[in-house]
Design a protein around this motif. Structure first.
Motif, PDB file in Angstrom:
ATOM      1  N   ILE A 113       0.825  -1.218   0.000  1.00  0.00           N
ATOM      2  CA  ILE A 113       0.000   0.000   0.000  1.00  0.00           C
ATOM      3  C   ILE A 113       0.856   1.264   0.000  1.00  0.00           C
ATOM      4  CG2 ILE A 113      -1.971  -1.135   1.080  1.00  0.00           C
ATOM      5  CD1 ILE A 113      -1.221   0.207   3.712  1.00  0.00           C
ATOM      6  N   PHE A 114       2.051   1.194   0.599  1.00  0.00           N
ATOM      7  CA  PHE A 114       2.953   2.346   0.542  1.00  0.00           C
ATOM      8  C   PHE A 114       3.361   2.620  -0.904  1.00  0.00           C
ATOM      9  CE2 PHE A 114       3.952   2.063   5.183  1.00  0.00           C
ATOM     10  CZ  PHE A 114       3.762   3.404   5.474  1.00  0.00           C
ATOM     11  N   TRP A 161      -5.586  13.940  -2.802  1.00  0.00           N
ATOM     12  CA  TRP A 161      -6.180  13.154  -1.722  1.00  0.00           C
ATOM     13  C   TRP A 161      -6.568  11.748  -2.180  1.00  0.00           C
ATOM     14  CZ3 TRP A 161     -11.089  11.711  -2.973  1.00  0.00           C
ATOM     15  CH2 TRP A 161     -11.813  12.524  -3.849  1.00  0.00           C
ATOM     16  N   TRP A 162      -6.553  11.542  -3.510  1.00  0.00           N
ATOM     17  CA  TRP A 162      -6.793  10.183  -4.011  1.00  0.00           C
ATOM     18  C   TRP A 162      -5.769   9.206  -3.417  1.00  0.00           C
ATOM     19  CZ3 TRP A 162      -8.046  10.220 -10.000  1.00  0.00           C
ATOM     20  CH2 TRP A 162      -9.232  10.948 -10.208  1.00  0.00           C
ATOM     21  N   ALA A 163      -4.538   9.666  -3.316  1.00  0.00           N
ATOM     22  CA  ALA A 163      -3.463   8.813  -2.785  1.00  0.00           C
ATOM     23  C   ALA A 163      -3.751   8.419  -1.336  1.00  0.00           C
ATOM     24  CB  ALA A 163      -2.124   9.531  -2.882  1.00  0.00           C
ATOM     25  N   ALA A 164      -4.299   9.376  -0.567  1.00  0.00           N
ATOM     26  CA  ALA A 164      -4.626   9.081   0.831  1.00  0.00           C
ATOM     27  C   ALA A 164      -5.740   8.044   0.923  1.00  0.00           C
ATOM     28  CB  ALA A 164      -5.029  10.368   1.552  1.00  0.00           C
ATOM     29  N   ILE A 165      -6.725   8.170   0.031  1.00  0.00           N
ATOM     30  CA  ILE A 165      -7.825   7.202   0.016  1.00  0.00           C
ATOM     31  C   ILE A 165      -7.304   5.811  -0.349  1.00  0.00           C
ATOM     32  CG2 ILE A 165      -9.998   6.565  -1.088  1.00  0.00           C
ATOM     33  CD1 ILE A 165     -10.248   8.938   0.758  1.00  0.00           C
ATOM     34  N   VAL A 166      -6.417   5.766  -1.335  1.00  0.00           N
ATOM     35  CA  VAL A 166      -5.835   4.482  -1.751  1.00  0.00           C
ATOM     36  C   VAL A 166      -5.026   3.869  -0.617  1.00  0.00           C
ATOM     37  CG1 VAL A 166      -4.108   3.433  -3.274  1.00  0.00           C
ATOM     38  CG2 VAL A 166      -5.836   4.978  -4.212  1.00  0.00           C
TER      39      VAL A 166
END
Length: 265
Positions: free
Chosen positions: A9-10, A28-33
């Motif tokens: 996930i990282f 913020w897509w990256a944070a959701i992923v």
């Protein structure tokens, strides 16, 4: 646990962050992923890239590999540490009993195979094979004897503890293997193997002289070795019958010990 998952996930969220920055998409897509990797396909298709299907398939393959890897690691760890919550003495008992069970089963299998090879073979290759197998069987006996000794000494040392915990049947294993009938059976088995191997080695070294009846000296010696072998077989069979009778009665009284005793044969 989660060693592969967190690395995955990282990397996944990092790639998503780079892609969002490159295409001016919401970061913020990256944070959701990162929080929920299963949302990745949604953002892949929402990004509008031309190779969305390829990226989706790559993600699914990677996600599947990570999931399988985590399940495998978890199962291995669970098997390794499944007895950690138990007291040290109990863990040691389980370990010794498993070794005893495994070595007893291995010896039983080897003895069954030896029965199939017990006839004096009529060619050099078979003779050599049987001689080698007897060596392997001896090692199985040594392993089993070592496991028995280990278990007997351990149980004897903690007898009071096992009695207090209503594990008296564990002590009965010691009584079984210390019984004179069982000990005599092991000795008769060793004597049988000694005489069988001696006969086979003599046949192997003097194969032509015996099979072609070229030497009366060798034939006479063969008869002598064969007679010793037959006596050893008969003796072992007698002791084994006594052992089986004793063991069957023993199992009726202490059924919990069955898995740690030789096969009923």
């Amino acid at each position: 646990m989660y060693y592969i998952y967190f690395s995955f996930i990282f990397i996944l969220s990092g790639l998503m962050f780079v892609e969002c920055k490159r295409q001016s998409l919401p970061k913020w897509w990256a944070a959701i992923v990162f929080a929920a990797p299963v949302t990745t396909p949604y953002f892949i298709f929402k990004s509008g890239k031309g190779n969305r299907l390829v990226l989706f398939l790559i993600f699914m393959v990677c996600f599947f590999i990570v999931t399988v890897g985590e399940i495998f690691i978890y199962s291995r760890m669970k098997a390794t540490y499944k007895y950690d919550y138990l007291p040290p003495v109990t863990r040691q008992l389980i370990r010794y009993s498993e070794i005893l069970k495994q070595t007893t089963q291995s010896l039983d299998k080897a003895l069954i195979e030896l029965e199939q090879q017990s006839k004096v073979q009529s060619n050099l290759y078979k003779l050599e094979q049987t001689i080698v197998f007897i060596g392997q069987l001896r090692q199985a006996m040594l392993d089993n004897q070592a496991a028995i000794k280990q278990m007997v000494e351990f149980v004897g040392h903690y007898r009071d503890l096992f009695t207090q915990k209503d594990l008296q049947w564990v002590y009965e294993i010691k009584k079984f293997y210390n019984n004179r009938i069982v000990i005599a059976r092991f000795k008769s088995l060793e004597n049988y193997l000694d005489n069988f191997e001696t006969l086979l080695r003599f046949c192997y070294r003097n194969f032509d002289a015996i099979t072609k009846s070229e030497s009366t000296i060798h034939l006479k010696k063969y008869d002598e070795y064969y007679l010793r072998y037959r006596r050893a077989v008969d003796s072992h069979n007698r002791f084994n019958v006594k052992r089986i009778e004793f063991q069957n009665d023993f199992i009726k009284r202490y059924p919990e010990t069955k898995a740690y005793l030789p096969a009923e044969r």
